[in-house]
Write a protein that holds these residues in place. Structure first.
Motif, mmCIF file in Angstrom:
data_model
loop_
_atom_site.group_PDB
_atom_site.id
_atom_site.type_symbol
_atom_site.label_atom_id
_atom_site.label_comp_id
_atom_site.label_asym_id
_atom_site.label_seq_id
_atom_site.Cartn_x
_atom_site.Cartn_y
_atom_site.Cartn_z
ATOM 1 N N MET A 93 0.862 -1.177 0.000
ATOM 2 C CA MET A 93 0.000 0.000 0.000
ATOM 3 C C MET A 93 0.902 1.231 0.000
ATOM 4 O O MET A 93 1.907 1.279 0.715
ATOM 5 C CB MET A 93 -0.915 0.021 1.227
ATOM 6 N N VAL A 94 0.541 2.226 -0.802
ATOM 7 C CA VAL A 94 1.339 3.443 -0.957
ATOM 8 C C VAL A 94 0.682 4.577 -0.178
ATOM 9 O O VAL A 94 -0.540 4.716 -0.184
ATOM 10 C CB VAL A 94 1.453 3.817 -2.446
ATOM 11 N N PHE A 95 1.510 5.359 0.504
ATOM 12 C CA PHE A 95 0.983 6.525 1.204
ATOM 13 C C PHE A 95 2.036 7.618 1.220
ATOM 14 O O PHE A 95 3.225 7.369 0.982
ATOM 15 C CB PHE A 95 0.537 6.174 2.629
ATOM 16 N N GLU A 96 1.577 8.833 1.478
ATOM 17 C CA GLU A 96 2.462 9.996 1.517
ATOM 18 C C GLU A 96 3.032 10.135 2.914
ATOM 19 O O GLU A 96 2.297 10.348 3.878
ATOM 20 C CB GLU A 96 1.686 11.255 1.134
ATOM 21 N N GLY A 97 4.353 10.013 3.036
ATOM 22 C CA GLY A 97 5.026 10.183 4.309
ATOM 23 C C GLY A 97 5.557 11.597 4.464
ATOM 24 O O GLY A 97 5.375 12.444 3.588
ATOM 25 N N PRO A 98 6.240 11.891 5.562
ATOM 26 C CA PRO A 98 6.746 13.249 5.791
ATOM 27 C C PRO A 98 7.801 13.675 4.781
ATOM 28 O O PRO A 98 8.004 14.866 4.572
ATOM 29 C CB PRO A 98 7.330 13.172 7.212
ATOM 30 N N ASN A 99 8.470 12.688 4.149
ATOM 31 C CA ASN A 99 9.524 13.024 3.182
ATOM 32 C C ASN A 99 9.267 12.402 1.820
ATOM 33 O O ASN A 99 10.198 12.097 1.082
ATOM 34 C CB ASN A 99 10.881 12.564 3.713
ATOM 35 N N GLY A 100 7.988 12.197 1.476
ATOM 36 C CA GLY A 100 7.666 11.654 0.168
ATOM 37 C C GLY A 100 6.904 10.346 0.267
ATOM 38 O O GLY A 100 6.409 9.957 1.332
#
Length: 211
Positions: free
Chosen positions: A171-178
């Motif tokens: 699963m893909v998600f937006e983290g603090p650095n991308g």
């Protein structure tokens, strides 16, 4: 929450929609039974909204039914109940990197698994789908692409895996650095643990960051 349940005899399996006040629950059924088709073994349903905000359920029809597992899509209504007939998007063996399930056969033939579809919109407008199968005996994850941008495709498969170290169901998600992708590894119960990797966006797909 979309979750997959089996009956007590392990004959039926399907994805059901649940609702709760927040991530900690408690969750109760929103739909009366599985949203996936009755009489099929299905799992790993993923909710996807297209550009017209139409909800779709993208899920796997298991290899235990088909031999060559499939990824399917079914339109939902605003209450997240089935609103159309399922459409088969592709079979596992269509991916050049996918190999048969080790030691498994269905009706005397080779078996190919589909697991964990996850959709991600590329900046180009292409629609990407991360999904898992086996590659050379290990659990792995590849990327399929719908150049039309539609969940209905047509879908083309990557030649190589995105991840191939006995990890998958991403699963893909937006983290603090991308962007980050989470998967479980190893594919051995009860040893699975969450693994997180940084992703980079390439010209037309995704790649695992080198560092």
């Amino acid at each position: 929450m979309l979750a997959t349940f089996s009956d007590a005899d392990g004959v039926r399996r399907g994805t059901q929609v649940l609702e709760g006040p927040g991530p900690a629950g408690p969750f109760v059924p929103l739909t009366a039974g599985p949203v996936t088709p009755e009489g099929q073994r299905c799992l790993d349903g993923t909710l996807f909204f297209d550009d017209d905000h139409t909800p779709w359920l993208v899920y796997c029809h298991e290899w235990t039914d088909l031999g060559d597992g499939a990824v399917c899509a079914m339109r939902l209504d605003d209450d997240l109940a089935a609103a159309g007939e399922p459409v088969e998007l592709f079979r596992a063996s269509s991916a050049p990197w996918a190999t048969p399930v080790p030691g498994a056969e269905v009706d005397g033939g080779l078996a190919y698994v589909t697991d964990g579809p996850w959709l991600h919109r590329h900046p180009s407008g292409r629609l990407l789908m991360l999904w898992s199968s086996f590659a050379d005996g290990a659990y792995a994850m590849g990327v399929a692409t719908s150049a039309s941008g539609s969940v209905l495709g047509p879908w083309t498969q990557s030649d190589e895996t995105l991840i191939a170290d006995d990890a998958g169901h991403g699963m893909v998600f937006e983290g603090p650095n991308g962007l980050l992708v989470t998967s479980h590894r190893p594919n051995t119960t009860p040893l699975e643990r969450a693994v997180f990797r940084r992703l980079v966006t390439t010209t037309d797909s995704l790649a695992v960051a080198g560092d």
